[in-house]
Design a protein around this motif. Sequence first.
Motif, short mmCIF file in Angstrom:
data_model
loop_
_atom_site.label_atom_id
_atom_site.label_comp_id
_atom_site.label_asym_id
_atom_site.label_seq_id
_atom_site.Cartn_x
_atom_site.Cartn_y
_atom_site.Cartn_z
N SER A 165 46.68 -13.39 -33.57
CA SER A 165 47.77 -12.57 -33.78
C SER A 165 47.66 -12.50 -35.35
O SER A 165 46.65 -12.99 -36.07
CB SER A 165 48.96 -13.41 -33.55
N ILE A 166 48.53 -11.48 -35.88
CA ILE A 166 48.41 -11.22 -37.24
C ILE A 166 48.73 -12.44 -38.09
O ILE A 166 48.05 -12.94 -39.15
CB ILE A 166 49.24 -10.15 -37.67
N HIS A 167 49.61 -13.16 -37.55
CA HIS A 167 49.97 -14.43 -38.41
C HIS A 167 48.75 -15.33 -38.24
O HIS A 167 48.49 -15.98 -39.25
CB HIS A 167 51.22 -15.20 -37.90
N LEU A 196 41.43 -4.46 -37.72
CA LEU A 196 41.01 -5.58 -38.89
C LEU A 196 41.14 -6.93 -38.28
O LEU A 196 40.29 -7.82 -38.59
CB LEU A 196 42.26 -5.30 -39.91
N VAL A 197 42.16 -7.26 -37.36
CA VAL A 197 42.08 -8.78 -37.03
C VAL A 197 40.92 -8.77 -35.98
O VAL A 197 40.46 -9.69 -36.16
CB VAL A 197 43.35 -8.65 -36.32
N ALA A 198 40.50 -7.79 -35.22
CA ALA A 198 39.25 -7.98 -34.24
C ALA A 198 37.96 -8.25 -35.30
O ALA A 198 37.13 -8.75 -34.16
CB ALA A 198 39.30 -6.82 -33.41
N GLU A 199 37.93 -8.02 -36.31
CA GLU A 199 36.75 -8.00 -37.03
C GLU A 199 36.37 -9.34 -37.76
O GLU A 199 35.54 -9.59 -38.22
CB GLU A 199 36.73 -7.11 -38.03
N ALA A 238 50.99 -8.04 -45.99
CA ALA A 238 51.78 -7.13 -46.38
C ALA A 238 52.20 -5.81 -45.49
O ALA A 238 53.11 -5.20 -45.60
CB ALA A 238 51.52 -6.45 -47.62
N SER A 239 51.82 -6.11 -44.25
CA SER A 239 52.06 -4.76 -43.38
C SER A 239 53.39 -4.91 -42.73
O SER A 239 53.61 -3.74 -42.05
CB SER A 239 51.02 -4.83 -42.06
N GLY A 240 53.81 -6.01 -42.73
CA GLY A 240 55.11 -5.92 -42.20
C GLY A 240 55.27 -5.89 -40.49
O GLY A 240 56.40 -5.76 -39.95
N LEU A 241 54.09 -5.91 -39.91
CA LEU A 241 54.05 -6.00 -38.49
C LEU A 241 54.28 -7.23 -37.83
O LEU A 241 53.91 -8.25 -38.15
CB LEU A 241 52.68 -5.57 -38.00
N ALA A 242 54.94 -7.09 -36.82
CA ALA A 242 55.38 -8.38 -35.87
C ALA A 242 54.19 -8.97 -35.30
O ALA A 242 53.17 -8.06 -35.03
CB ALA A 242 56.53 -8.30 -35.01
N ASP A 243 54.08 -9.97 -35.14
CA ASP A 243 52.94 -10.84 -34.42
C ASP A 243 52.84 -10.29 -32.81
O ASP A 243 53.93 -10.11 -32.17
CB ASP A 243 52.90 -12.22 -34.14
N SER A 244 51.75 -10.02 -32.36
CA SER A 244 51.65 -9.73 -30.87
C SER A 244 50.43 -10.18 -30.24
O SER A 244 49.52 -10.82 -30.93
CB SER A 244 51.49 -8.28 -30.66
#
Length: 684
Positions: free
Chosen positions: A391-393, A624-627, A678-684
């Motif tokens: 997740s982003i978090h 970005l997370v996948a990298e 800073a993206s403000g995106l919720a974790d998924s």
Amino acid sequence: MITRVEAWAELSRASTAVLVRAGGATLRACIEAQLEGLLALAPQSQAAAARVRAILYLLGAESLDRPARGPFEGLSFINADGVPFQWVVRVGATGADWGFLSETGRPFTPAPERLRLTLGRVATASRVAGDAPSPLDRIAEILCPTPGEPWPEHWRSAAWIGVAVGGDTVRLKPYFNLNRGHARDRWLRFGRLLKAFGRERALAQVCRLSGPCSPGFWPVGLAVDLTPPGGVGRIKAYFRSEAVGAAGLTPWYDACGSQGSAEAVRAMLDLLGQTGTDRYPAGAFVVSLEVHADERLSLKTDLAVTRWMSGDAEVIEAAEALAGRLGLATGALTRTLGALGVDQPDPAGCAIARFVGLGCEPDGQAHLNVYVSPPRVASPAHPRRRARPPSIHAAVEGGVAALLAARSDGHWTDFRLPVGVSDRWVTAYLLARLAGAERARPMGLARHPAIGEGLDWLEAARGGAGWSYNGATPDDADSTAWALLALRGWERSPPAAAVEFLQGCLRDGQAMTYPAEATPRTFWSAPAPDVTAVARRALAACGIELAADPSPADPGSAFPQAFWWVTPLYVLAAGAEGDAPVPPTPGLRARLAGFRAHGAFERAQLLRLLTPRGPAARVCARSLVAEQAPGGLWPPSARLRLVMSQAPEPWREIASGSVFLDERGLFTTATALAALAASGLADS
């Protein structure tokens, strides 16, 4: 609904996989399956498709009827492993065409015998393509050894055949070996060929440019474009480089009057060139000097990208990014490779990529050529499922932990320039990025001892009024600005002398990297847009309000270029983090929506600029997370151009300086985690 292109691509992969597992695949079987995928990508008339199939079979009947597993011996090395066939994808402004290069004849057959066979096959292929017989015998007499003259022992082949396919048009492009004798003899054969076809005005130009262009480059091949009915279009000479720097390319573009192409060439070197040095290995460049039927000259430069790039995935992403920078059709390369069955390029090795070439036409138009070896290793019948990215978090927390663990003696180091490794500038940048991540997603970092130790080290490392790249260099505006942002981000007081130093680096609202009286090089005291963006933010954080930028770039028309950084997004992204973010104009939104990022560092800049929590931002964040690597760091991708020329706009000069990566990946990691936070995106 599955498309016809997807069906053919799947057929290409499946049929190749069955043949390879059965141990009975031939090169021709694999290549014919891939051809069907290409024909489905841009449907042609049945007659045109039949011509292409017939020509492929005719040219490769003997050379390709061999096991697909190799070894591939007995012919020249069109590819490094000896496979005598190569696909080429040509990306232009409106889409992509394709073609191939093939060798004719059985392996180990003497070159003179295969030359006679090749000339006969080309004559037959010309009739298949609907053209009259071509004057190849006359060309061969000029370029190849005369009767009774010994053939070079190192020659494996005397000629190869290229085929260009565009719509219903099929054109033949014979190539001849020029790799014999002294360089002067090779230039003379090129001149005799031009004279034989009445291009004496172009011959005079070639004679003039041969002097300034010869150093460091050897003529190795000649090619002609056959045109109906039985004519010759472009005549091209290929020059292979010795161990030269990018400066070796400049005389070619100057002598040919192609100075307007310098920005495109620089972009190619920035994205696809080697990093860490300007000295390229022998064979890194192949320059083709093209004489058109109207006697105008043009140039194409091929880069041997497999010498320094990590794998097919990096090559293809960089080529797509370059296409976007040049205003060419983005995505066309990926779609065409997908038709060949390449939907998951290898990130760890160059299994298919060979060269990437930039062609600059006399009318100023550019095109991109990507040369690939035919895929032969099929995907397994049951491919392993990719691990689900965190997740982003989790990605942010993993990046923070990896950065904190990468400290040494209370600070960080990264990059390696001729003046050494950076400690002060890098430490300031990382602390500033961590402060931004903490503001966006509180993680309790203020209580972590690493932050306090890093800030203490940074304050103690201030050698003069401000901060520098490292202890061996003078204070500069960029390092000082990032140090001030780091201190203010963690609520420490900025030194008055540092603020005054940064103000002294301003000229008419623009920041110089070094003040004029202390610069190591005079041209580093010119205003730099990337340094300006950060300096204005730092001064604002210290309570000093500046007048509006007197010459802001119009983000709706073009991205403002940076002086030091390769990415065109750096200046805008820096502005988007301040109190006056970049206005979301329709022009900017449209450009960002179609922007092809290269690497995590640039992808993080893009995420900063996309509409918050919008669909494009979600896609960018997932990529970005996948990298992120398993250890928490992102791979190095922050590309810094060390400007060593006096050009005020280094992105417009071929030899403006070498490109350096953050070799430890710390700079990239800090940028990526801060953008995600800073993206403000919720974790998924």
